[in-house]
Design a protein around this motif. Structure first.
Motif, PDB file in Angstrom:
ATOM      1  N   LEU A  21     -13.128 -20.349 -11.819  1.00 54.05           N
ATOM      2  CA  LEU A  21     -13.427 -18.907 -11.668  1.00 54.05           C
ATOM      3  C   LEU A  21     -14.368 -18.481 -12.538  1.00 54.05           C
ATOM      4  CD1 LEU A  21      -9.834 -17.366 -11.046  1.00 54.05           C
ATOM      5  CD2 LEU A  21     -11.744 -17.367  -9.386  1.00 54.05           C
ATOM      6  N   PRO A  22     -14.632 -18.742 -13.807  1.00 48.93           N
ATOM      7  CA  PRO A  22     -15.748 -18.297 -14.678  1.00 48.93           C
ATOM      8  C   PRO A  22     -16.851 -18.471 -13.997  1.00 48.93           C
ATOM      9  CG  PRO A  22     -14.142 -19.464 -15.948  1.00 48.93           C
ATOM     10  CD  PRO A  22     -13.679 -19.578 -14.646  1.00 48.93           C
ATOM     11  N   TYR A  23     -17.181 -19.818 -13.337  1.00 45.59           N
ATOM     12  CA  TYR A  23     -18.433 -20.182 -12.665  1.00 45.59           C
ATOM     13  C   TYR A  23     -18.508 -19.185 -11.542  1.00 45.59           C
ATOM     14  CZ  TYR A  23     -21.886 -22.706  -9.948  1.00 45.59           C
ATOM     15  OH  TYR A  23     -23.075 -23.379  -9.409  1.00 45.59           O
ATOM     16  N   LEU A  24     -17.662 -19.154 -10.658  1.00 42.01           N
ATOM     17  CA  LEU A  24     -17.673 -18.295  -9.291  1.00 42.01           C
ATOM     18  C   LEU A  24     -17.940 -16.715  -9.716  1.00 42.01           C
ATOM     19  CD1 LEU A  24     -14.743 -19.754  -7.396  1.00 42.01           C
ATOM     20  CD2 LEU A  24     -17.164 -19.973  -6.965  1.00 42.01           C
ATOM     21  N   TYR A  25     -17.418 -16.249 -10.822  1.00 44.16           N
ATOM     22  CA  TYR A  25     -17.279 -15.024 -11.372  1.00 44.16           C
ATOM     23  C   TYR A  25     -18.810 -14.682 -11.684  1.00 44.16           C
ATOM     24  CZ  TYR A  25     -15.974 -10.306 -13.018  1.00 44.16           C
ATOM     25  OH  TYR A  25     -15.767  -9.015 -13.288  1.00 44.16           O
ATOM     26  N   ASN A  26     -19.446 -15.542 -12.400  1.00 42.65           N
ATOM     27  CA  ASN A  26     -20.949 -15.497 -12.478  1.00 42.65           C
ATOM     28  C   ASN A  26     -21.692 -15.338 -11.466  1.00 42.65           C
ATOM     29  OD1 ASN A  26     -21.743 -15.476 -15.427  1.00 42.65           O
ATOM     30  ND2 ASN A  26     -23.223 -17.127 -14.822  1.00 42.65           N
ATOM     31  N   LEU A  27     -21.444 -15.992 -10.397  1.00 40.24           N
ATOM     32  CA  LEU A  27     -22.219 -15.901  -9.096  1.00 40.24           C
ATOM     33  C   LEU A  27     -21.838 -14.521  -8.529  1.00 40.24           C
ATOM     34  CD1 LEU A  27     -21.536 -19.595  -7.773  1.00 40.24           C
ATOM     35  CD2 LEU A  27     -23.584 -18.479  -8.692  1.00 40.24           C
ATOM     36  N   PHE A  28     -20.758 -13.889  -8.703  1.00 41.74           N
ATOM     37  CA  PHE A  28     -20.577 -12.548  -8.036  1.00 41.74           C
ATOM     38  C   PHE A  28     -21.245 -11.606  -8.980  1.00 41.74           C
ATOM     39  CE2 PHE A  28     -17.297 -14.281  -5.813  1.00 41.74           C
ATOM     40  CZ  PHE A  28     -16.862 -13.452  -4.829  1.00 41.74           C
ATOM     41  N   HIS A  29     -21.497 -11.828 -10.106  1.00 37.52           N
ATOM     42  CA  HIS A  29     -22.413 -10.931 -11.078  1.00 37.52           C
ATOM     43  C   HIS A  29     -23.843 -11.019 -10.515  1.00 37.52           C
ATOM     44  CE1 HIS A  29     -24.416  -8.959 -14.285  1.00 37.52           C
ATOM     45  NE2 HIS A  29     -25.010 -10.063 -14.766  1.00 37.52           N
ATOM     46  N   GLU A  30     -24.329 -12.190 -10.319  1.00 42.37           N
ATOM     47  CA  GLU A  30     -25.762 -12.493  -9.954  1.00 42.37           C
ATOM     48  C   GLU A  30     -25.935 -11.826  -8.940  1.00 42.37           C
ATOM     49  OE1 GLU A  30     -28.726 -16.233  -9.008  1.00 42.37           O
ATOM     50  OE2 GLU A  30     -26.634 -16.636 -10.251  1.00 42.37           O
ATOM     51  N   ALA A  31     -25.023 -11.832  -7.596  1.00 40.59           N
ATOM     52  CA  ALA A  31     -25.073 -11.208  -6.410  1.00 40.59           C
ATOM     53  C   ALA A  31     -25.345  -9.572  -6.506  1.00 40.59           C
ATOM     54  CB  ALA A  31     -23.842 -11.610  -5.423  1.00 40.59           C
ATOM     55  N   SER A  32     -24.396  -9.186  -7.440  1.00 36.65           N
ATOM     56  CA  SER A  32     -24.403  -7.624  -7.667  1.00 36.65           C
ATOM     57  C   SER A  32     -26.016  -7.170  -8.449  1.00 36.65           C
ATOM     58  CB  SER A  32     -23.312  -7.172  -8.482  1.00 36.65           C
ATOM     59  OG  SER A  32     -23.443  -7.731  -9.869  1.00 36.65           O
ATOM     60  N   VAL A  33     -26.496  -8.046  -8.967  1.00 37.32           N
ATOM     61  CA  VAL A  33     -27.854  -7.822  -9.770  1.00 37.32           C
ATOM     62  C   VAL A  33     -29.047  -7.901  -8.856  1.00 37.32           C
ATOM     63  CG1 VAL A  33     -29.074  -8.193 -11.406  1.00 37.32           C
ATOM     64  CG2 VAL A  33     -26.525  -8.010 -12.063  1.00 37.32           C
ATOM     65  N   ASN A  34     -29.108  -8.859  -8.105  1.00 41.77           N
ATOM     66  CA  ASN A  34     -30.271  -9.203  -7.442  1.00 41.77           C
ATOM     67  C   ASN A  34     -30.235  -9.565  -5.779  1.00 41.77           C
ATOM     68  OD1 ASN A  34     -29.502 -11.909  -7.542  1.00 41.77           O
ATOM     69  ND2 ASN A  34     -30.788 -12.405  -9.137  1.00 41.77           N
ATOM     70  N   GLY A  35     -28.898  -9.565  -5.500  1.00 39.79           N
ATOM     71  CA  GLY A  35     -28.478  -9.909  -4.074  1.00 39.79           C
ATOM     72  C   GLY A  35     -28.541 -11.401  -3.706  1.00 39.79           C
ATOM     73  N   SER A  36     -28.534 -12.254  -4.691  1.00 39.14           N
ATOM     74  CA  SER A  36     -28.250 -13.725  -4.252  1.00 39.14           C
ATOM     75  C   SER A  36     -26.973 -13.863  -3.769  1.00 39.14           C
ATOM     76  CB  SER A  36     -28.528 -14.391  -5.615  1.00 39.14           C
ATOM     77  OG  SER A  36     -29.645 -14.224  -6.174  1.00 39.14           O
ATOM     78  N   PRO A  37     -27.190 -14.712  -2.651  1.00 39.75           N
ATOM     79  CA  PRO A  37     -25.884 -15.182  -2.087  1.00 39.75           C
ATOM     80  C   PRO A  37     -25.114 -16.263  -3.179  1.00 39.75           C
ATOM     81  CG  PRO A  37     -27.682 -16.544  -1.075  1.00 39.75           C
ATOM     82  CD  PRO A  37     -28.408 -15.511  -1.891  1.00 39.75           C
ATOM     83  N   ILE A  38     -23.829 -16.067  -2.975  1.00 40.20           N
ATOM     84  CA  ILE A  38     -22.814 -16.937  -3.767  1.00 40.20           C
ATOM     85  C   ILE A  38     -22.820 -18.276  -3.232  1.00 40.20           C
ATOM     86  CG2 ILE A  38     -20.513 -17.040  -4.513  1.00 40.20           C
ATOM     87  CD1 ILE A  38     -20.453 -14.183  -4.324  1.00 40.20           C
ATOM     88  N   ILE A  39     -22.802 -18.540  -1.912  1.00 38.81           N
ATOM     89  CA  ILE A  39     -22.762 -19.751  -1.335  1.00 38.81           C
ATOM     90  C   ILE A  39     -24.125 -19.946  -0.442  1.00 38.81           C
ATOM     91  CG2 ILE A  39     -20.377 -20.220  -1.247  1.00 38.81           C
ATOM     92  CD1 ILE A  39     -20.652 -19.729   1.790  1.00 38.81           C
ATOM     93  N   ARG A  40     -24.601 -21.187  -0.541  1.00 41.57           N
ATOM     94  CA  ARG A  40     -26.195 -21.218  -0.164  1.00 41.57           C
ATOM     95  C   ARG A  40     -26.727 -22.323   0.648  1.00 41.57           C
ATOM     96  NH1 ARG A  40     -28.041 -19.812  -6.392  1.00 41.57           N
ATOM     97  NH2 ARG A  40     -26.999 -17.711  -6.548  1.00 41.57           N
ATOM     98  N   PRO A  41     -27.076 -22.213   1.570  1.00 46.43           N
ATOM     99  CA  PRO A  41     -27.519 -23.387   2.639  1.00 46.43           C
ATOM    100  C   PRO A  41     -28.412 -24.299   1.421  1.00 46.43           C
ATOM    101  CG  PRO A  41     -28.676 -21.582   3.043  1.00 46.43           C
ATOM    102  CD  PRO A  41     -27.722 -21.016   2.185  1.00 46.43           C
TER     103      PRO A  41
END
Length: 359
Positions: free
Chosen positions: A147-167
């Protein structure tokens, strides 16, 4: 009032967006310092500002595992990062093996939920007994630990729109071999997961892009740019960490927030001689205080040499102090496992781990 009358078929998706918006804004009026959670099945551009989204009423079919991967990846790179699919399928009857493989898919989807129609056979993890219940538990426990790793990705998505899961092509556009890979996905930049979607399979082929990749389950190193046949017993599936990556994790929990992430485990998956860095974002996970600066960042750096590794932790915890006392530093370097426990609150600390020491 805002223009000429419009037929509903032309307004349908926008109507759904406004429903999600109304729900979110209404909820915030009643609890302005709580983060609302709204879930929708439809919408149009901009709905990601108001709601998470799931892929709709899938079925308990093996091919719907790969279909879910394609749909969620497409939604992610289209600007909807918070997506998921019904674990086990919504329509028809699931079985134990299919449910486990669905759970291994869903463990790292942004939205993870087991959901089926009321008239179907139960598909809770315990509905099919062993070995399926334990295999399902293994998958879900990996999500809770990471969850700490996943939560970081949610934060990144909220800041710059990066997808959480990626091709794969998201990070490896120079590799033509990844252009047609649709049954494997990246979780952030560090983790690659290859769910099993064939009934009775105990292995599957996986193409790994041109990096060093480290097996999550066995710490085995793989040279990228090749296709491998990877063992996949019921309780496991092909899961890899990119070499020279740092992945934060916490203790196993039964539900989010059951206990503090203490210790916070910082696992450095390293090559023989390499460097890695990672910035961990944290806040209280519930309130809107992060918008007022109440969050922390912890910068971790790892450098390996032939005789060991050096790890530096730099805390930026001025406005939010994570509720923990310890970091557990783990460096996985070829066949070596180096560990050290470090107390939180030192601001900046550098730890040297030697192959010749007791660590």
């Amino acid at each position: 009032r805002d223009g000429p009358p419009t037929l509903h078929p032309f307004f349908h998706n926008l109507y759904r967006l406004q429903m999600a918006r109304a729900m979110r804004e209404g909820t915030q009026r009643f609890a302005p310092d709580k983060r609302p959670f709204v879930l929708t099945r439809s919408g149009t551009a901009g709905v990601q500002r108001y709601a998470a989204m799931w892929t709709g009423d899938n079925s308990s079919w093996w091919e719907h595992i790969t279909l879910a991967i394609r749909m969620c990846l497409s939604m992610g790179i289209s600007g909807l990062p918070f997506t998921g699919a019904n674990i086990g399928g919504f329509w028809e009857h699931c079985n134990g093996e299919l449910l486990v493989r669905f759970a291994q898919l869903g463990a790292f989807l942004p939205l993870c939920w087991n959901h089926n129609a009321v008239a179907n056979a139960p598909q809770e993890p315990w509905a099919f007994g062993e070995p399926y219940e334990s295999a399902y538990r293994t998958a879900i426990e990996q999500r809770y630990r990471l969850l700490p790793y996943l939560y970081n990705l949610f934060h990144e998505a909220s800041v710059n729109g990066s997808p959480i899961i990626r091709p794969l092509f998201y990070h490896y556009p120079q590799d033509p071999a990844v252009y047609t890979v649709e049954d494997v996905y990246l979780v952030g930049e560090a983790l690659l997961t290859a769910p099993v979607s064939v009934e009775g399979a105990t292995s599957r082929t996986v193409y790994l892009p041109a990096e060093t990749w480290i097996g999550y389950w066995d710490n085995k190193h793989f040279v990228g740019g090749r296709t491998y046949e990877i063992e996949a017993p019921l309780e496991q599936w092909p899961l890899f960490i990119r070499g020279n990556s740092i992945v934060p994790s916490g203790p196993t929990m039964q539900y989010t927030g059951q206990k503090p992430t203490d210790p916070l485990t910082l696992t450095c998956y390293m090559t023989e001689v390499g460097e890695a860095s990672y910035t961990l974002y944290e806040d209280d996970g519930e309130s809107m205080a992060y918008q007022r600066g109440a969050f922390s960042q912890t910068i971790i750096r790892c450098q390996t040499a032939k005789d060991g590794a050096t790890v530096t932790i730099e805390e930026q915890h001025d406005q939010y102090h994570p509720p923990r006392e310890w970091y557990e530093i783990v460096v996985k370097k070829s066949e070596h496992l180096l560990q050290r426990r470090v107390r939180v609150g030192q601001g900046k600390v550098t730890v040297h781990l030697s192959l010749s020491s007791s660590d």
